[in-house]
Design a protein around this motif. Structure first.
Motif, short mmCIF file in Angstrom:
data_model
loop_
_atom_site.label_atom_id
_atom_site.label_comp_id
_atom_site.label_asym_id
_atom_site.label_seq_id
_atom_site.Cartn_x
_atom_site.Cartn_y
_atom_site.Cartn_z
N LEU A 14 0.83 -1.21 0.00
CA LEU A 14 0.00 0.00 0.00
C LEU A 14 0.87 1.26 0.00
N ALA A 15 2.03 1.18 0.67
CA ALA A 15 2.95 2.32 0.68
C ALA A 15 3.47 2.59 -0.73
N ILE A 16 3.78 1.52 -1.48
CA ILE A 16 4.23 1.68 -2.87
C ILE A 16 3.12 2.28 -3.71
N ILE A 17 1.89 1.81 -3.50
CA ILE A 17 0.73 2.33 -4.24
C ILE A 17 0.54 3.82 -3.94
N TYR A 19 2.82 5.90 -2.93
CA TYR A 19 3.94 6.63 -3.52
C TYR A 19 3.67 6.92 -4.99
N LEU A 20 3.17 5.92 -5.71
CA LEU A 20 2.84 6.10 -7.12
C LEU A 20 1.69 7.09 -7.28
N TYR A 21 0.72 7.01 -6.37
CA TYR A 21 -0.41 7.95 -6.38
C TYR A 21 0.10 9.38 -6.20
N ASN A 22 1.03 9.58 -5.27
CA ASN A 22 1.57 10.92 -5.03
C ASN A 22 2.33 11.44 -6.25
N ILE A 23 3.03 10.55 -6.96
CA ILE A 23 3.71 10.96 -8.19
C ILE A 23 2.68 11.47 -9.19
N GLY A 24 1.57 10.75 -9.30
CA GLY A 24 0.50 11.18 -10.20
C GLY A 24 -0.08 12.52 -9.80
N VAL A 25 -0.28 12.73 -8.51
CA VAL A 25 -0.82 14.00 -8.02
C VAL A 25 0.15 15.13 -8.36
N GLN A 26 1.46 14.93 -8.11
CA GLN A 26 2.46 15.95 -8.42
C GLN A 26 2.46 16.28 -9.91
N PHE A 126 -6.85 5.02 3.97
CA PHE A 126 -5.76 5.33 3.03
C PHE A 126 -4.89 6.46 3.57
N LYS A 127 -5.48 7.44 4.26
CA LYS A 127 -4.71 8.55 4.79
C LYS A 127 -3.72 8.09 5.85
N ASP A 128 -3.97 6.92 6.45
CA ASP A 128 -3.09 6.40 7.49
C ASP A 128 -1.96 5.55 6.93
N VAL A 129 -1.99 5.30 5.62
CA VAL A 129 -0.90 4.56 4.98
C VAL A 129 0.29 5.51 4.84
N SER A 130 1.41 5.15 5.41
CA SER A 130 2.60 6.01 5.37
C SER A 130 3.63 5.47 4.39
N VAL A 140 15.30 8.33 10.35
CA VAL A 140 14.64 9.22 9.39
C VAL A 140 13.15 8.90 9.33
N LYS A 141 12.84 7.62 9.27
CA LYS A 141 11.44 7.17 9.24
C LYS A 141 10.67 7.69 10.45
N MET A 142 11.33 7.69 11.61
CA MET A 142 10.67 8.14 12.84
C MET A 142 10.20 9.60 12.70
N TYR A 143 11.08 10.46 12.18
CA TYR A 143 10.71 11.87 12.04
C TYR A 143 9.68 12.08 10.92
N ILE A 144 9.74 11.25 9.87
CA ILE A 144 8.72 11.34 8.82
C ILE A 144 7.35 10.99 9.39
N ASP A 145 7.31 9.93 10.20
CA ASP A 145 6.04 9.51 10.81
C ASP A 145 5.50 10.61 11.73
N MET A 146 6.39 11.27 12.45
CA MET A 146 5.97 12.37 13.32
C MET A 146 5.41 13.51 12.47
N ALA A 147 6.07 13.80 11.35
CA ALA A 147 5.60 14.87 10.46
C ALA A 147 4.24 14.52 9.87
N GLU A 148 4.07 13.26 9.45
CA GLU A 148 2.78 12.80 8.92
C GLU A 148 1.68 12.97 9.96
#
Length: 305
Positions: A14-17, A19-26, A126-130, A140-148
């Protein structure tokens, strides 16, 4: 009977999905010609999601895109996704690019599809998928999760602070195992940082050329920064925007580790406007940068005696 996949596998897929979704949005936010390619990313994203649904139900037989709705009638937005498929066919096989309106409809359709069907199929919002699940650097992942988490809770300043710290951690972590023994300099450094030793020669008098030496020093240190970021494969244009919208962070060494202190929020807001879209940009930038560095990493201690 359903043959559910391991939860960790589902989360990573789901994280890969996402990521691809975010590429499409960008892509969809760019000029119309480039934005049209977002349809391809959205369609690929949908196919990956549908394949995961099938695998999670213990079925791996190949079916065409629209047949998934016949096999799994609980899937929603069948006709909207058919329209997305048709737009993809028009681009890939007919060379006909969609209008800006069609691109916006496709983005909305893909968003609704993922938000509606992820909890139905996998019992997770879906919003909870990181996407941080794709990052291998744990600190690094820890701070990304905090930012999310900050972003989802509307704490925009804390979000961009943790993004800035995540990036600092990313560079520090990547450089840590690329220093020769007894050296504080990373192999990734472009020469040495230039200090203010010129003042011992000319002092601070502009008539003696102090201003010229100061300008050369600042320019060369900036060149070092540019070369290092670009050499790491990080998009420098996005990096400059990231640097502009994130606050200054001071680093203190404490108890054998790093402690970070950001400027007070009120100082930051005197010159910056906090925007959710910028927070999303920062999170995506960190993840993109981390994935880029993960493509090729090594430990010098495994090379040198």
């Amino acid at each position: 009977m359903e043959n559910n996949l391991n939860k960790d596998i589902i989360i990573r897929r789901l994280a890969i999905i996402k990521y691809l979704y975010n590429i499409g949005v960008q892509q969809s936010m760019q000029v119309e010609t480039i934005a049209g390619f977002s349809i391809l990313a959205f369609h690929d994203c949908a196919e990956m999601f549908l394949l995961l649904v099938a695998e999670n139900k213990g079925k791996k037989d190949e079916v065409n895109f629209m047949s998934y709705w016949d096999k799994y009638p609980e899937l929603t937005l069948k006709e909207s996704m058919r329209a997305l498929k048709d737009r993809r066919v028009s681009i890939k096989h007919k060379g006909q690019f969609p209008s800006k309106f069609d691109i916006e409809i496709s983005r909305s359709t893909m968003t609704d599809f993922l938000e509606q069907n992820t909890p139905i199929q996998f019992k997770i919002e879906f919003k909870d998928v990181s996407i941080s699940n794709l990052v291998s650097y744990e600190n690094v992942k820890m701070y990304i999760d905090m930012a999310e988490s900050n972003y989802n809770e509307g704490n925009l300043y804390d979000c961009i602070v943790n993004c800035r710290i995540a990036f600092m951690e990313l560079l520090s972590t990547y450089e840590l195992n690329k220093r020769k023994q007894y050296s504080i300099n990373s192999l990734l450094n472009i020469g040495d940082e230039i200090g203010e030793d010129y003042q011992k020669l000319v002092g601070s008098d502009d008539r003696s050329g102090a201003r010229w030496f100061e300008q050369v020093t600042k320019t060369m240190n900036k060149v070092r920064e540019v070369l290092k970021i670009t050499a790491l494969g990080i998009d420098y244009r996005r990096y400059t925007y990231f640097e502009t919208i994130t606050p200054e962070i001071h680093v203190w060494w404490k108890d054998g580790g790093r402690d970070y202190e950001a400027m007070p929020q009120e100082y930051y807001e005197r010159r910056n406007i906090l925007k959710g879209v910028d927070c999303r940009f920062c999170i995506d930038f960190i993840i993109d940068s981390a994935l880029k560095l993960q493509e090729f990493d090594y430990d010098i201690n495994n090379i040198l005696k």
